[in-house]
Motif scaffolding. Structure first.
Motif, PDB file in Angstrom:
ATOM      1  N   ILE A  57       0.863  -1.185   0.000  1.00  0.00           N
ATOM      2  CA  ILE A  57       0.000   0.000   0.000  1.00  0.00           C
ATOM      3  C   ILE A  57       0.898   1.234   0.000  1.00  0.00           C
ATOM      4  O   ILE A  57       1.767   1.380   0.866  1.00  0.00           O
ATOM      5  N   ARG A  58       0.699   2.123  -0.964  1.00  0.00           N
ATOM      6  CA  ARG A  58       1.551   3.303  -1.115  1.00  0.00           C
ATOM      7  C   ARG A  58       0.731   4.583  -1.048  1.00  0.00           C
ATOM      8  O   ARG A  58      -0.477   4.563  -1.262  1.00  0.00           O
ATOM      9  N   VAL A  70      -3.945   7.099  -1.995  1.00  0.00           N
ATOM     10  CA  VAL A  70      -3.514   5.853  -1.363  1.00  0.00           C
ATOM     11  C   VAL A  70      -3.887   4.736  -2.330  1.00  0.00           C
ATOM     12  O   VAL A  70      -5.044   4.631  -2.751  1.00  0.00           O
ATOM     13  N   TYR A  71      -2.914   3.918  -2.707  1.00  0.00           N
ATOM     14  CA  TYR A  71      -3.153   2.951  -3.772  1.00  0.00           C
ATOM     15  C   TYR A  71      -2.320   1.687  -3.564  1.00  0.00           C
ATOM     16  O   TYR A  71      -1.429   1.634  -2.729  1.00  0.00           O
ATOM     17  N   GLN A  79      -5.067   0.133  -8.035  1.00  0.00           N
ATOM     18  CA  GLN A  79      -6.336   0.339  -7.342  1.00  0.00           C
ATOM     19  C   GLN A  79      -6.179   1.504  -6.382  1.00  0.00           C
ATOM     20  O   GLN A  79      -5.341   1.453  -5.475  1.00  0.00           O
ATOM     21  N   ILE A  80      -6.971   2.544  -6.577  1.00  0.00           N
ATOM     22  CA  ILE A  80      -6.963   3.697  -5.678  1.00  0.00           C
ATOM     23  C   ILE A  80      -7.903   3.386  -4.529  1.00  0.00           C
ATOM     24  O   ILE A  80      -9.112   3.225  -4.721  1.00  0.00           O
ATOM     25  N   LEU A  81      -7.321   3.257  -3.342  1.00  0.00           N
ATOM     26  CA  LEU A  81      -8.094   2.895  -2.154  1.00  0.00           C
ATOM     27  C   LEU A  81      -8.697   4.105  -1.468  1.00  0.00           C
ATOM     28  O   LEU A  81      -9.738   4.001  -0.820  1.00  0.00           O
ATOM     29  N   GLY A  95     -10.286  -0.634   6.090  1.00  0.00           N
ATOM     30  CA  GLY A  95     -11.415  -1.534   5.833  1.00  0.00           C
ATOM     31  C   GLY A  95     -11.664  -1.783   4.359  1.00  0.00           C
ATOM     32  O   GLY A  95     -12.457  -2.648   3.997  1.00  0.00           O
ATOM     33  N   ARG A  96     -10.980  -1.053   3.500  1.00  0.00           N
ATOM     34  CA  ARG A  96     -11.161  -1.209   2.049  1.00  0.00           C
ATOM     35  C   ARG A  96     -10.210  -2.229   1.437  1.00  0.00           C
ATOM     36  O   ARG A  96     -10.262  -2.480   0.236  1.00  0.00           O
ATOM     37  N   LEU A  97      -9.336  -2.790   2.237  1.00  0.00           N
ATOM     38  CA  LEU A  97      -8.343  -3.730   1.696  1.00  0.00           C
ATOM     39  C   LEU A  97      -8.967  -5.063   1.342  1.00  0.00           C
ATOM     40  O   LEU A  97      -9.835  -5.567   1.870  1.00  0.00           O
TER      41      LEU A  97
END
Length: 97
Positions: A57-58, A70-71, A79-81, A95-97
């Motif tokens: 996660i970057r 955050v992606y 994927q843009i989180l 929670g989006r992972l």
């Protein structure tokens, strides 16, 4: 490679655009332009920004706005989180992972 939004990330991006546009006409468009430029750079070089959360996660900060993308690399895309504020609610997007 290309990028895609997590549904919640897309909603918060659009909310941010609306917020800045309501403050100063044209500022929302400036946010879109800067976001698209940074997302394009991320798309071409996804490992170019610091790791926020191991292993993949970057976080890539925008220059003019107090926001970061955050992606993570996800199959053949990015994927843009989250489009996260730099000082509010750190790692709320877990929670989006």
């Amino acid at each position: 490679m290309s990028y895609l939004f997590h549904p919640a990330a897309e909603a918060e991006f659009l909310e941010s655009v609306g917020y800045y546009e309501s403050r100063v006409p044209g500022l929302g468009a400036a946010l879109i332009k800067e976001f698209e430029a940074l997302a394009g750079l991320i798309d071409h070089s996804p490992k170019g920004w610091q790791v926020e959360l191991e292993p993949d996660i970057r976080r890539a900060p925008l220059q003019r706005f107090p926001l970061s993308i955050v992606y993570r690399e996800h199959q053949a895309s990015v994927q843009i989180l989250a489009v996260a504020h730099n000082r509010r609610r750190p790692q709320y997007w877990l929670g989006r992972l």
